[in-house]
Scaffold this active site. Structure first.
Site, mmCIF file in Angstrom:
data_model
loop_
_atom_site.group_PDB
_atom_site.id
_atom_site.type_symbol
_atom_site.label_atom_id
_atom_site.label_comp_id
_atom_site.label_asym_id
_atom_site.label_seq_id
_atom_site.Cartn_x
_atom_site.Cartn_y
_atom_site.Cartn_z
ATOM 1 N N CYS A 109 -11.151 -13.989 -20.220
ATOM 2 C CA CYS A 109 -10.798 -14.993 -21.357
ATOM 3 C C CYS A 109 -9.407 -14.606 -21.627
ATOM 4 O O CYS A 109 -9.385 -13.235 -22.463
ATOM 5 C CB CYS A 109 -11.629 -15.147 -22.329
ATOM 6 N N GLU A 123 -3.520 -24.802 -18.129
ATOM 7 C CA GLU A 123 -4.828 -25.332 -17.395
ATOM 8 C C GLU A 123 -4.759 -26.762 -17.056
ATOM 9 O O GLU A 123 -5.229 -27.067 -15.833
ATOM 10 C CB GLU A 123 -6.018 -25.171 -18.198
#
Ligand code: HEM
Ligand SMILES: N/C(=N/c1cccc(CO[C@@H]2CCNC2)c1)c1cccs1
Length: 359
Positions: free
Chosen positions: A65, A240
């Site tokens: 992350c 993303e």
């Protein structure tokens, strides 16, 4: 095996209580209570403070992350007391509404009951909000990543609409009972319609994406206790959507059409038409989310925030672990500091892990 559970529990309480500045006495007392409960019942229950701290540190330990700078701001919704899949569905609707917050997204996790030897709640969705995917004779419709799960939903009675952006239902299962299907009230679903700051024609592509990424198929592990249903959300990093979900050939495959509309020479790789189309698609994603008041972060800002996270962790005397292959953004990776330094992919706990698919 409860010896292993006792070891993990003791380690979690020791580390946690010391980080939370608690006294030796309070720490020793808590450890004694926990070990006693494990020896009598084979499990133990976390306090509200332990759950709150555990969920935040599990995020801090998530090596893949890039968003970990914000780990202390995680909102925890404690739903360990629910007793039916219907209550779970209601809690998930609450999570979506609270996290969306009219576009000012709040990073949030809902903690459902810990798994016990004879019982567990499972959410079958990969993400609570996601588009359906269909394989038809004419080809693929919607999100190819959802084809398998969409088939399961249809098997469970969900009505397919064969569109490119059909929101899938929630599928929730208690133990080995038949999973239940719940349509999400459409007023809870925030979506962003894509437009481009310069190209008027961009909106004709009729592209959109949902606002809140909400992972619902990972388990949370804290002090030896497993939470098989602990859905969590943050906000998106633009790449993303713009460099993967809408760009990949085996996903929505939008680069050729964008390049055509831009009048680029798609016959030659060397014209870098794919790269030019990528930049404009990602520009459109960031521009549209911002214009429509939905939180999003570009990959350069996200990398800079991650740098701050690294510095803060070093300052606290904690080594930053990471999975370089996931931390580098999928667009212009070498334009961020992450690309130019190594990270140890050491697995620390508490953390979030993949778990066996329930279907
Ligand atoms: C607040 C904004 C956040 C941003 C911008 C962010 C960004 C990202 C990105 C870009 C990835 C890689 C995803 C991919 O390549 O498919 C990722 C992975 C991950 N994030 Fe974050 N994140 C955020 C918040 C969170 C939160 C709140 C949690 C949990 C409490 C979390 C836990 C994780 C985990 C566990 C992974 C790895 C998932 C896997 O292995 O499949 N993140 N994050
Ligand atoms: N921005 C995000 N992105 C992701 C974070 C974790 C996982 C994913 C999706 O992972 C899929 C599996 C492998 N790549 C796609 C996306 C967040 C989701 C939930 C909190 S932040």
């Amino acid at each position: 095996m409860s010896i292993e559970l006792m070891r993990e529990a003791e380690e979690f309480i020791k580390n946690g209580y010391s980080e939370l500045g608690k006294s030796e006495q309070e720490t020793a007392n808590r450890i004694a209570v926990v070990l006693k409960m494990i020896s009598e019942k084979g499990y133990y229950t976390h306090t509200n403070e332990e759950i709150d701290y555990g969920a935040k540190v599990a995020w801090r330990n998530s090596n893949r992350c890039i968003g970990r700078f914000f780990w202390q701001t995680l909102n925890i919704i404690d739903k360990r007391n629910i007793q039916s899949v219907e209550e779970m569905a209601a809690a998930l609707f609450e999570h979506i509404e609270f996290a969306t917050n009219g576009g000012k997204i709040r990073p949030t996790i809902t903690v459902f009951p810990q798994s016990r030897s004879n019982s567990a709640f499972r959410i079958w969705n990969h993400q609570l909000i996601r588009y359906a995917g269909y394989e038809t004779e004419e080809g693929v419709i919607g999100d190819t990543s959802s084809i398998q799960f969409t088939k399961e939903c249809i098997k469970l009675g969900w009505e397919p609409k064969y569109g490119n952006f059909d929101i899938l239902p929630l599928v929730i299962q208690y133990n080995q009972e038949e999973p239940k299907v719940f349509d999400i009230p459409q007023q809870l679903i925030a979506e962003v319609h894509l437009e481009h700051p310069e190209y008027e024609w961009f909106k004709e592509l009729a592209l959109k994406w949902y606002a809140v990424p909400l992972i619902s198929d990972m388990k949370m592990e804290i002090g030896g206790i497993t939470y098989p249903a602990a859905p969590f959300n943050g906000w998106y990093m633009g790449t993303e959507i713009g460099a993967r979900n809408l760009a990949d050939e085996e996903r929505y495959d939008q680069l050729p059409i964008i390049a055509e509309m831009m009048g680029l020479n798609v016959k030659s790789h060397a014209s870098l038409w794919k790269d030019r189309a990528l930049v404009e698609l990602n520009t459109a994603v960031l521009y549209s989310f911002k214009n429509q008041g939905v939180s999003i972060v570009d990959h350069h800002t996200a990398a800079q925030q991650f740098k701050q996270f690294e510095l803060k962790e070093k300052d606290k005397g904690r080594e930053v672990t990471g999975d370089w292959t996931w931390l580098i953004p999928s667009m212009s990776p070498a334009a961020t500091h992450i690309f130019h330094q190594p990270y140890k992919n050491k697995i620390k706990k508490p953390n979030y892990f993949y778990q066996k698919k329930p279907y």
